[in-house]
Structure formats: structure tokens, C-alpha cells
Design a protein around this motif. Structure first.
Motif: not given
Length: 292
Positions: A35-43, A46-51
Motif C-alpha cells: 500500500f505505502f509503496l503504491v501510495t508513494t509512487t503515485l505521490f 503527481g509531484y513530478w507533474l504538478l511541481m
């Protein structure tokens, strides 16, 4: 060849690997780890795309949100400078009396003055302005050149015995070392000076008081005044209070009369702005015991 078997305790299959009788269980990765592996990967995605994130040689990806931290900091600095200018300009234009009567401005004086004092004055006068051997106590309401904000500001500006053209100049002569007074005369005037501040004298020193007063009147009155309270125009200290720059005991006073004294304070003009000097002068007046 390794053979997988079922572990009799956990009921799980082994991997078939065995070391010294210890078999390895074929345990799956815990779901919480996945769960945390998937969550951190998605984060991260998302950060790469937004920031702003990826360097591209001479530039970088700006991110979909268009946030620029450098511009954020620059804007905060501009806002802080504008806010500071709103009250520093008032301090620069107002008189000392007008500033002292304005509680809002005096809050800025205390906050900013404390920083200025710590950065520039505390190394000699101490963080609380109480001075030390050779450095005046600014919180004692005992001033060499006057304790009004105007007088303090002028002392800060030109310094004392400095190389500045307008510096304040003051020096106590070495009466004993240079032969201006004989040893017995030095001892007599030291006893008299100690009596001015109410110190307890030995019987021999009490007997020296009449001669000490004569020496004082002939040699010391010009700077310290007939009552020993000092003269601000000459930077001569008050000898009647309990505040001594170089010490008020018998040995310290004897050393001052015998060998003379010459203090030094640098001129802060050019290193501090006129407004900063004004702030410092006002702040010194707020020190506990400074008399204002």
C-alpha cells in the motif's frame, strides 16, 4: 535439489532453501508495505507533474501548477521590505520625543533595536548592556557623555577616541606615572575619591581626606567638577555613585590615578545607517535602569 515442504507450525510452504536445518518460509510481502509503496509512487508521479522537478540542462520542468519557489521567496522579501519601510521612514522623519511617545513605533524600536544591539554592541557592553571592566554599564543611568537619546546617538555616530574626524575625545592623565603627583598625594586623592561614593575608609585613609581634597581641587575638578559628579561635555565619569568603569575598589582607583585611563569606542557612522543609529539610541534608553 531443494524441495518445498509445508511448515508444520505456520502451515505455509517453504521455499525449499535450507541452511543448517533452518528452512526459509515462502512468506508474501505484507499488504501494508505494498500500500505505502503504491501510495508513494503515485505521490512522486503527481509531484513530478504538478511541481518544478526535472532538470533539463539549462532549464527545468515548470510543473502544471506553475509554482516558482524563488519567486515566492522574492515576493516575501519584497513584502517584508515594504512593511519595514512603512515604519522605518516614520522613525527617520520623527523626532526622538515623537517616537518615544508612539507605542507602536517603540515596539519596533525594542524588537529591531535588540537585534542591532546584539549584533554590534553586545560584544563590549554585554547582551543586557551592563558592561564590564573597561566598558560602561548602559543600564545604570550613569552616562559619560549624556544620556539623552540625542547624546547617545551622537556618541554612537562619532565614537570615542576614534579616528573619525568628529570623534569625542577624552583621556585621564597618568598622574603618578608621569610625576604629576607624588605617591602620598595619589594615596590621599584616592582616599578622597572613595569617600565621595560613600566607601568605608581605614583610619589612615580617613586621615588623608583633607590632603586628598586639596589634591582633588587642584587636579581633578576641571574634569570631574567640584562635587565629583563628572562633566558630560568632557566625558568625565561621576565619582559619587556606585558605577565604575574600571572598578571602584582601592586598587582599581589607585591604578586609574597612577597610570591614567583612555577608553575607545568605534565610530559607527558609515557602518550603520542614520535610522539604525537612531534606533540603537532609543533602544539603549529602554534598557532596565537606563533612566527613561
Amino acid at each position: 535439489m531443494d524441495h518445498a515442504t509445508r511448515d508444520p507450525v505456520t502451515g505455509r510452504m517453504t521455499t525449499g532453501h535450507e541452511w543448517n536445518g533452518i528452512e526459509e518460509l515462502d512468506t508474501p510481502i505484507p499488504r501494508v508495505v505494498l500500500f505505502f509503496l503504491v501510495t508513494t509512487t503515485l505521490f512522486a508521479i503527481g509531484y513530478w507533474l504538478l511541481m518544478p522537478a526535472w532538470p533539463l540542462g539549462w532549464t527545468y520542468t515548470k510543473g502544471l501548477l506553475g509554482i516558482d519557489q524563488r519567486e515566492v521567496v522574492a515576493r516575501q522579501v519584497r513584502d517584508a521590505a515594504a512593511e519595514r519601510a512603512s515604519w522605518t521612514s516614520r522613525i527617520a522623519d520623527a523626532s526622538f520625543a515623537e517616537i518615544a511617545a508612539d507605542p507602536a513605533l517603540m515596539r519596533h524600536v525594542r524588537d529591531t533595536g535588540r537585534t542591532l544591539f546584539s549584533d554590534n554592541c553586545a560584544v563590549c557592553h554585554g547582551t543586557e548592556g551592563k558592561g564590564g571592566p573597561g566598558f560602561p554599564n548602559l543600564a545604570a543611568d550613569s552616562w559619560l557623555w549624556g544620556g539623552s537619546p540625542e547624546a547617545i546617538a551622537e556618541t554612537i555616530r562619532v565614537g570615542i577616541n576614534d579616528t573619525a574626524k568628529e570623534t569625542r575625545v577624552s583621556q585621564m592623565m597618568a598622574f603618578g606615572r608621569d610625576g604629576l603627583l607624588q605617591r602620598e598625594e595619589v594615596l590621599a586623592v584616592v582616599a578622597y575619591v572613595r569617600s565621595l561614593s560613600g566607601q568605608t575608609l581605614s583610619t589612615p585613609d580617613q586621615a588623608r581626606l583633607p590632603a586628598g581634597k586639596e589634591v582633588f581641587d587642584a587636579n581633578c575638578v576641571a574634569c570631574h567638577g567640584p562635587d565629583g559628579k563628572g562633566l558630560h561635555d568632557l566625558g568625565a565619569p561621576d565619582l559619587t555613585d556606585a558605577h565604575w568603569i574600571y572598578g571602584g575598589d582601592l586598587n582599581a582607583i589607585f591604578n586609574s590615578v597612577q597610570n591614567g585611563r583612555v577608553g575607545h569606542m568605534p565610530s559607527w557612522e558609515g557602518r550603520l545607517s542614520p535610522t539604525e543609529i537612531k534606533l540603537l539610541a532609543l533602544y539603549v534608553g529602554t534598557l532596565p535602569g537606563a533612566g527613561r
